[in-house]
Design an enzyme around this catalytic site. Structure first.
Site, PDB file in Angstrom:
ATOM      1  CE  LYS A 129       1.859   0.392  -5.206  1.00 52.58           C
ATOM      2  NZ  LYS A 129       0.731  -0.825  -5.374  1.00 52.58           N
ATOM      3  CD  GLU A 151       4.407  -7.847  -5.153  1.00 51.87           C
ATOM      4  OE1 GLU A 151       4.687  -8.543  -4.200  1.00 51.87           O
ATOM      5  OE2 GLU A 151       3.511  -6.899  -5.003  1.00 51.87           O
ATOM      6  CB  SER A 417      -1.733   6.576  -6.738  1.00 54.72           C
ATOM      7  OG  SER A 417      -1.420   6.601  -8.122  1.00 54.72           O
TER       8      SER A 417
HETATM    9  C1  LIG Z   1       2.043   5.546  -8.405  1.00 55.19           C
HETATM   10  C2  LIG Z   1       1.313   4.180  -8.488  1.00 55.19           C
HETATM   11  N1  LIG Z   1       0.045   4.336  -8.570  1.00 55.19           N
HETATM   12  C3  LIG Z   1      -0.878   3.143  -8.634  1.00 55.19           C
HETATM   13  C4  LIG Z   1       0.044   1.966  -8.613  1.00 55.19           C
HETATM   14  C5  LIG Z   1      -1.143   0.791  -8.875  1.00 55.19           C
HETATM   15  O1  LIG Z   1      -1.216  -0.163  -7.690  1.00 55.19           O
HETATM   16  P1  LIG Z   1      -2.550  -0.185  -6.964  1.00 55.19           P
HETATM   17  O2  LIG Z   1      -3.571  -0.481  -8.026  1.00 55.19           O
HETATM   18  O3  LIG Z   1      -2.346  -1.388  -5.940  1.00 55.19           O
HETATM   19  O4  LIG Z   1      -2.595   1.190  -6.300  1.00 55.19           O
HETATM   20  C6  LIG Z   1       1.070   1.885  -8.616  1.00 55.19           C
HETATM   21  C7  LIG Z   1       1.859   0.505  -8.591  1.00 55.19           C
HETATM   22  O5  LIG Z   1       3.127   0.522  -8.728  1.00 55.19           O
HETATM   23  C8  LIG Z   1       1.859   2.884  -8.339  1.00 55.19           C
HETATM   24  O6  LIG Z   1       3.155   2.927  -8.147  1.00 55.19           O
END
Ligand SMILES: Cc1ncc(COP(=O)(O)O)c(C=O)c1O
Length: 435
Positions: A129, A151, A417
């Site tokens: 993020k 948000e 992620s």
């Molecule tokens: C670690 C992590 N992975 C994935 C996501 C999903 O978001 P996005 O689909 O925008 O990557 C989030 C959302 O808060 C997250 O914190």
């Protein structure tokens, strides 16, 4: 993976990690952040902010000016050397980019595939993020907006926004549903430590959708002074494009790093999909490689027959939070309550560009249940010494599934992620342990 490639691999021509041709190649870590915003030949979004039939701008009149202002400002600065240099410097020295592309040997052995992890969990604040929030804070500053709102679901976007605001001395308000405040208490505490005000949203399902509604309400009221940092590739144009561009550094880095390690491939890219920003970031720079399969993994929650958050797999087309996309809705068009064990995937909508990719067939979307994600959370922690976020664990499960159809020498890249520390309390609670 093509039959031809499989044959070559079985015949023993697969690159090993000791290829002499790799010697002397530049280390991408030493090179600093790789270029973001690749060639301009990709046609989406079009001038109306659409990706095929999806996207657009479905907002109250009061927000039109702010969206046009943001679009114009972004168009002006995105190629400016000073803007790029400042963002690159922040991504490198502050956020710790490039993040490593790591061959997870024990997970690979267990899964029966060669699995690389693009380690966004090692970026500052513990998830992807931050790539977006640093970029958007620079945009806000450039537009003279002195107040930031956002948000958050899992709290990672809230923490990344609060972090960027602390770095630039900007006041910041984060909207978060009560249910998410409960399951992500650690991130709430982190946001407060960083100086942010966290506003609890007790309406509706008390999760990300409701937090987004409140953030939009705040923005409508304070639009002249306030920039809204949307945390995923969702919302009205130009947000899906801007967030995609800032997150595409994940894929540009991964591409360069992969080329240093392997002679060919990857066969597939995998990423979890909430709003879709980490998946978009990894996939975007590989779109033009027809040999690279792309798989987005949504949350099947308790199963697709029960409560879930699989908007692409099981949703219908409709409008949510300012754009047209797939979303979960009742037969009479009301937005349905989503459910996932992971707060970051617990959202009934998805970014419009993903909807376009679904319709064109470029990306395959699938879903993984709460129970399977929880099991992968443990497997990955034990085998590799890396705690995945519960969101990330969904993508790990899909790697296990596709292994059955692939050769053990085939290579996949998972967008890792985020880190799982934030989820420890929730996992302990679900498993009846007290910490
Ligand atoms: C670690 C992590 N992975 C994935 C996501 C999903 O978001 P996005 O689909 O925008 O990557 C989030 C959302 O808060 C997250 O914190």
């Amino acid at each position: 993976m093509s039959r031809e490639r499989l044959q070559r691999r079985k015949g023993g021509t697969r690159a090993t990690t000791a290829q002499p041709s790799r010697k002397g190649r530049r280390s991408s870590r030493a090179a600093g952040p790789s270029p973001f915003w690749g060639p301009r030949t990709y046609p989406w979004p079009d001038r109306a902010g659409k990706f095929g039939r999806f996207g657009g701008r479905f907002v109250p009149e009061t927000l039109m000016f702010a969206l046009e202002e943001l679009e114009a400002h972004y168009a002006k600065v995105r190629d400016e050397p000073t803007f790029r240099a400042e963002l690159n410097q922040l991504l490198h020295n502050y956020a710790g980019r490039p993040t490593p592309l790591y061959l997870a040997e024990r997970v690979s052995e267990d899964v029966g595939l060669r699995v690389y992890l693009k380690r966004e969990d090692l970026a500052h604040t513990g998830a992807h993020k931050i790539n977006n929030t640093l970029g958007q804070v620079l945009l806000a500053r450039g537009m003279g907006k002195r107040r930031i709102i956002a948000e958050t679901g899992a709290g990672q976007h809230g923490v990344a926004t609060a972090t960027a605001c602390a770095r630039f001395g900007l006041p910041c308000t984060i909207y978060m549903g009560s249910e998410d405040i409960r399951r992500q208490a650690l991130n709430v505490f982190r946001m407060k430590l960083l100086g942010a005000e966290v506003v609890e949203v007790a309406q509706g399902s008390r999760t990300l959708k409701d937090a987004t509604n409140e953030a939009i309400r705040d923005w409508v009221t304070n639009v002249e002074t306030t920039h809204y940092i949307i945390g995923s590739v969702v919302g009205p144009h130009p947000y899906p494009m801007i967030v995609r561009d800032f997150q595409s550094i994940i894929g540009y880095e991964a591409r360069a790093q992969f080329a240093e390690k392997e002679e060919e491939g990857p066969g597939a890219l995998l990423a979890c999909v909430g709003g879709g920003s980490n998946a978009m970031g990894l996939f975007f720079p590989f779109l033009g490689d027809p040999g690279v399969e792309m798989i987005g993994v949504e949350a099947a929650g308790e199963g697709l027959g029960g409560r879930h958050a699989a908007s692409l797999v099981a949703g219908e087309v409709g409008v949510l939070h300012g754009s047209l996309s797939y979303l979960l809705q009742t037969p009479d068009g009301q937005v349905e309550v989503a459910h996932s064990i992971s707060a970051g995937l617990d959202y009934p909508g998805v970014g419009p560009e993903h909807s376009h990719w679904k319709d064109t067939g470029r990306v395959r979307y699938t879903s993984v249940s709460d129970a399977d994600a929880l099991a992968a959370f443990h497997t990955c922690s034990r085998l590799e010494g890396i705690l995945p976020a519960l969101e990330t664990a969904h993508a790990v499960v899909e790697a296990m599934r596709i292994a059955a159809k692939m050769h053990k020498d085939d290579v996949v890249v998972i967008c890792f992620s985020g880190r799982g520390d934030k989820d420890c309390f929730e996992v302990a609670r679900l498993e009846g342990e007290e910490i």
